[in-house]
Design a protein around this motif. Structure first.
Motif, PDB file in Angstrom:
ATOM      1  N   MET A   1       6.012  -1.312 -11.509  1.00  0.00           N
ATOM      2  CA  MET A   1       4.626  -1.165 -11.056  1.00  0.00           C
ATOM      3  C   MET A   1       3.708  -1.994 -11.958  1.00  0.00           C
ATOM      4  SD  MET A   1       2.344   2.302 -10.563  1.00  0.00           S
ATOM      5  CE  MET A   1       3.468   2.898  -9.304  1.00  0.00           C
ATOM      6  N   CYS A   2       2.734  -2.661 -11.343  1.00  0.00           N
ATOM      7  CA  CYS A   2       1.822  -3.522 -12.091  1.00  0.00           C
ATOM      8  C   CYS A   2       0.653  -2.706 -12.639  1.00  0.00           C
ATOM      9  CB  CYS A   2       1.307  -4.627 -11.173  1.00  0.00           C
ATOM     10  SG  CYS A   2       0.084  -5.708 -11.946  1.00  0.00           S
ATOM     11  N   PHE A   3       0.361  -2.936 -13.932  1.00  0.00           N
ATOM     12  CA  PHE A   3      -0.772  -2.258 -14.556  1.00  0.00           C
ATOM     13  C   PHE A   3      -1.825  -3.265 -15.028  1.00  0.00           C
ATOM     14  CE2 PHE A   3       2.765   0.710 -15.049  1.00  0.00           C
ATOM     15  CZ  PHE A   3       2.199   1.874 -14.572  1.00  0.00           C
ATOM     16  N   ASP A  50     -17.696  -9.615  -8.153  1.00  0.00           N
ATOM     17  CA  ASP A  50     -17.554  -8.163  -8.128  1.00  0.00           C
ATOM     18  C   ASP A  50     -17.577  -7.676  -6.683  1.00  0.00           C
ATOM     19  OD1 ASP A  50     -17.429  -7.936 -10.856  1.00  0.00           O
ATOM     20  OD2 ASP A  50     -19.567  -7.598 -11.115  1.00  0.00           O
ATOM     21  N   GLY A  51     -16.523  -7.027  -6.256  1.00  0.00           N
ATOM     22  CA  GLY A  51     -16.472  -6.499  -4.905  1.00  0.00           C
ATOM     23  C   GLY A  51     -15.553  -7.262  -3.968  1.00  0.00           C
ATOM     24  N   ASP A  52     -14.965  -8.378  -4.427  1.00  0.00           N
ATOM     25  CA  ASP A  52     -14.037  -9.114  -3.575  1.00  0.00           C
ATOM     26  C   ASP A  52     -12.860  -8.243  -3.161  1.00  0.00           C
ATOM     27  OD1 ASP A  52     -15.095 -11.692  -3.138  1.00  0.00           O
ATOM     28  OD2 ASP A  52     -14.548 -12.334  -5.145  1.00  0.00           O
ATOM     29  N   HIS A  53     -12.393  -7.413  -4.096  1.00  0.00           N
ATOM     30  CA  HIS A  53     -11.218  -6.579  -3.819  1.00  0.00           C
ATOM     31  C   HIS A  53     -11.506  -5.491  -2.793  1.00  0.00           C
ATOM     32  CE1 HIS A  53     -13.566  -4.220  -6.598  1.00  0.00           C
ATOM     33  NE2 HIS A  53     -12.786  -3.168  -6.395  1.00  0.00           N
ATOM     34  N   LEU A  54     -12.787  -5.264  -2.485  1.00  0.00           N
ATOM     35  CA  LEU A  54     -13.155  -4.275  -1.477  1.00  0.00           C
ATOM     36  C   LEU A  54     -13.139  -4.854  -0.068  1.00  0.00           C
ATOM     37  CD1 LEU A  54     -16.177  -2.632  -3.332  1.00  0.00           C
ATOM     38  CD2 LEU A  54     -13.819  -1.781  -3.188  1.00  0.00           C
ATOM     39  N   MET A  55     -12.970  -6.184   0.038  1.00  0.00           N
ATOM     40  CA  MET A  55     -13.001  -6.841   1.341  1.00  0.00           C
ATOM     41  C   MET A  55     -11.717  -7.583   1.667  1.00  0.00           C
ATOM     42  SD  MET A  55     -16.930  -8.234   1.506  1.00  0.00           S
ATOM     43  CE  MET A  55     -16.960  -8.106   3.282  1.00  0.00           C
ATOM     44  N   VAL A  56     -10.945  -7.931   0.646  1.00  0.00           N
ATOM     45  CA  VAL A  56      -9.704  -8.688   0.844  1.00  0.00           C
ATOM     46  C   VAL A  56      -8.585  -7.998   0.071  1.00  0.00           C
ATOM     47  CG1 VAL A  56      -8.547 -10.913   0.567  1.00  0.00           C
ATOM     48  CG2 VAL A  56     -10.994 -10.843   1.066  1.00  0.00           C
ATOM     49  N   THR A  57      -7.423  -7.881   0.691  1.00  0.00           N
ATOM     50  CA  THR A  57      -6.270  -7.314   0.004  1.00  0.00           C
ATOM     51  C   THR A  57      -5.922  -8.169  -1.212  1.00  0.00           C
ATOM     52  OG1 THR A  57      -5.434  -6.558   2.135  1.00  0.00           O
ATOM     53  CG2 THR A  57      -3.908  -6.523   0.289  1.00  0.00           C
ATOM     54  N   PHE A  58      -5.815  -7.543  -2.375  1.00  0.00           N
ATOM     55  CA  PHE A  58      -5.577  -8.290  -3.609  1.00  0.00           C
ATOM     56  C   PHE A  58      -4.252  -7.880  -4.235  1.00  0.00           C
ATOM     57  CE2 PHE A  58      -5.948  -8.472  -8.298  1.00  0.00           C
ATOM     58  CZ  PHE A  58      -6.000  -9.853  -8.440  1.00  0.00           C
ATOM     59  N   VAL A  59      -3.420  -8.878  -4.509  1.00  0.00           N
ATOM     60  CA  VAL A  59      -2.198  -8.709  -5.295  1.00  0.00           C
ATOM     61  C   VAL A  59      -2.300  -9.706  -6.441  1.00  0.00           C
ATOM     62  CG1 VAL A  59       0.316  -8.775  -5.300  1.00  0.00           C
ATOM     63  CG2 VAL A  59      -0.899  -8.089  -3.229  1.00  0.00           C
ATOM     64  N   CYS A  60      -2.080  -9.278  -7.664  1.00  0.00           N
ATOM     65  CA  CYS A  60      -2.329 -10.145  -8.818  1.00  0.00           C
ATOM     66  C   CYS A  60      -1.332 -11.305  -8.860  1.00  0.00           C
ATOM     67  CB  CYS A  60      -2.289  -9.352 -10.121  1.00  0.00           C
ATOM     68  SG  CYS A  60      -0.646  -9.039 -10.777  1.00  0.00           S
ATOM     69  N   ASP A  61      -1.693 -12.328  -9.592  1.00  0.00           N
ATOM     70  CA  ASP A  61      -0.924 -13.568  -9.663  1.00  0.00           C
ATOM     71  C   ASP A  61       0.527 -13.331 -10.073  1.00  0.00           C
ATOM     72  OD1 ASP A  61      -3.730 -13.849  -9.938  1.00  0.00           O
ATOM     73  OD2 ASP A  61      -3.501 -15.911 -10.590  1.00  0.00           O
ATOM     74  N   ARG A 129      -4.335   2.418  -2.845  1.00  0.00           N
ATOM     75  CA  ARG A 129      -4.265   1.034  -2.379  1.00  0.00           C
ATOM     76  C   ARG A 129      -2.920   0.361  -2.633  1.00  0.00           C
ATOM     77  NH1 ARG A 129      -9.185  -2.666  -3.547  1.00  0.00           N
ATOM     78  NH2 ARG A 129      -8.120  -3.677  -1.822  1.00  0.00           N
ATOM     79  N   GLY A 130      -2.018   0.987  -3.316  1.00  0.00           N
ATOM     80  CA  GLY A 130      -0.768   0.292  -3.600  1.00  0.00           C
ATOM     81  C   GLY A 130       0.279   1.240  -4.130  1.00  0.00           C
ATOM     82  N   PRO A 131       1.378   0.704  -4.632  1.00  0.00           N
ATOM     83  CA  PRO A 131       1.675  -0.740  -4.713  1.00  0.00           C
ATOM     84  C   PRO A 131       2.057  -1.330  -3.360  1.00  0.00           C
ATOM     85  CG  PRO A 131       3.546   0.527  -5.486  1.00  0.00           C
ATOM     86  CD  PRO A 131       2.445   1.531  -5.204  1.00  0.00           C
ATOM     87  N   TRP A 132       1.821  -2.653  -3.228  1.00  0.00           N
ATOM     88  CA  TRP A 132       2.157  -3.360  -2.008  1.00  0.00           C
ATOM     89  C   TRP A 132       3.586  -3.877  -2.084  1.00  0.00           C
ATOM     90  CZ3 TRP A 132      -0.971  -3.449   2.153  1.00  0.00           C
ATOM     91  CH2 TRP A 132      -2.323  -3.139   1.958  1.00  0.00           C
ATOM     92  N   ASP A 133       4.287  -3.801  -0.988  1.00  0.00           N
ATOM     93  CA  ASP A 133       5.623  -4.373  -0.893  1.00  0.00           C
ATOM     94  C   ASP A 133       5.511  -5.753  -0.264  1.00  0.00           C
ATOM     95  OD1 ASP A 133       8.272  -4.969  -0.725  1.00  0.00           O
ATOM     96  OD2 ASP A 133       8.731  -3.557   0.900  1.00  0.00           O
ATOM     97  N   VAL A 134       5.523  -6.775  -1.107  1.00  0.00           N
ATOM     98  CA  VAL A 134       5.410  -8.147  -0.603  1.00  0.00           C
ATOM     99  C   VAL A 134       6.680  -8.928  -0.914  1.00  0.00           C
ATOM    100  CG1 VAL A 134       2.896  -8.260  -0.706  1.00  0.00           C
ATOM    101  CG2 VAL A 134       4.207  -8.797  -2.742  1.00  0.00           C
ATOM    102  N   SER A 135       7.788  -8.197  -1.064  1.00  0.00           N
ATOM    103  CA  SER A 135       9.049  -8.841  -1.431  1.00  0.00           C
ATOM    104  C   SER A 135       9.535  -9.815  -0.354  1.00  0.00           C
ATOM    105  CB  SER A 135      10.130  -7.781  -1.684  1.00  0.00           C
ATOM    106  OG  SER A 135      10.278  -6.936  -0.554  1.00  0.00           O
ATOM    107  N   ASP A 136       9.154  -9.571   0.903  1.00  0.00           N
ATOM    108  CA  ASP A 136       9.543 -10.480   1.984  1.00  0.00           C
ATOM    109  C   ASP A 136       8.419 -11.447   2.344  1.00  0.00           C
ATOM    110  OD1 ASP A 136       7.846  -8.597   2.979  1.00  0.00           O
ATOM    111  OD2 ASP A 136       8.965  -8.235   4.839  1.00  0.00           O
ATOM    112  N   ASP A 137       7.445 -11.591   1.436  1.00  0.00           N
ATOM    113  CA  ASP A 137       6.294 -12.474   1.643  1.00  0.00           C
ATOM    114  C   ASP A 137       5.579 -12.143   2.944  1.00  0.00           C
ATOM    115  OD1 ASP A 137       4.464 -14.480   1.027  1.00  0.00           O
ATOM    116  OD2 ASP A 137       5.616 -16.030   2.058  1.00  0.00           O
TER     117      ASP A 137
END
Length: 248
Positions: A1-3, A50-61, A129-137
């Motif tokens: 899990m990302c912290f 500030d607030g971008d994450h409230l409008m677009v799904t965000f997964v860190c780099d 909000r998460g964690p997101w499963d993006v393992s299959d892109d």
């Protein structure tokens, strides 16, 4: 899990980011005077708000990199650094599908919403909000990275190709995914027999749409209308045709 935690003002494009950004200075023969144009936002497309994450799904780099490569990025490795640069670019593009004023207005409404429910005794009225499963892109990061890398190609009449050329990467991947198992979902048939299929391609994900809009806004469109041909140019054309006629 990302912290990992991110501050909007610190989430900026990397110094080595050379992806094309269309600015007013890049436009020739404008139909309006320069003094009539709005002052450009020098940080446009370069930083989060500030607030971008409230409008677009965000997964860190780092999470995106891990899901694409199944490992952490290694500092000093050129390919890893280039991939991280591309990931930061496509995430910023997804943010900039919305203007500053829109993001700020939505954030203010969120603050009011929190105040209302805090006064009612609730600690967090939002869903997890998460964690997101993006393992299959499933978000479509590979397609987005392919598009921004393709945007570095040169064009005959400009330093970089146009967005409409860049998006062919997205079309290619979308067509390919529709040929794979699970690429196409349920179908509906209209009254006249027209069939519509539900696309399950990653290029049609909820995240891919704001990325495409933000990327298009960053690259812009350079319109080159046809111009009249003067007499000297027309005379030279006929001269070249006469030379070809004699040669063949």
């Amino acid at each position: 899990m990302c912290f990992n935690g991110w501050h909007a003002g610190c989430y900026r494009q990397f110094s080595k980011d050379k992806f094309p950004v269309l600015a007013i200075k890049d436009l020739d023969d404008l139909l309006v005077d320069d003094d009539k144009l709005e002052v450009e936002d020098l940080n446009r497309f370069q930083e989060a708000r500030d607030g971008d994450h409230l409008m677009v799904t965000f997964v860190c780099d780092e999470c995106v990199f891990w899901d694409l490569r199944d490992q952490k990025p290694i500092p000093g490795v050129l390919l890893d650094e280039m991939m991280m640069l591309c990931i930061r670019r496509v995430i910023l593009d997804s943010f900039w599908a919305r203007e500053r004023s829109t993001v700020a207005a939505n954030r203010r409404e969120g603050s009011k919403y929190l105040d209302i429910h805090t006064n009612l005794g609730e600690r967090n009225p939002y869903k997890t909000r998460g964690p997101w499963d993006v393992s299959d892109d499933s978000f479509g990061f590979r397609a987005a990275i392919g598009m921004v890398m393709r945007s570095l190609d040169k064009e005959m009449y400009a330093d970089y190709i146009q967005y409409e050329t860049t998006r062919r990467i997205r079309s290619h991947l979308s067509n390919f995914e529709h040929t794979t198992p699970g690429g196409v979902g349920a179908a509906t048939v209209g009254e006249e027999g027209h069939t519509t299929f539900m696309s399950e391609a990653c290029t049609n994900s909820f995240w891919s749409r704001p990325f495409a809009v933000g990327c298009h806004r960053r690259m812009g469109d350079i319109w080159r209308p046809d111009r009249p041909v003067n007499v000297e140019e027309l005379r030279l054309v006929f001269q070249l045709l006469e030379e070809d006629w004699v040669a063949y």
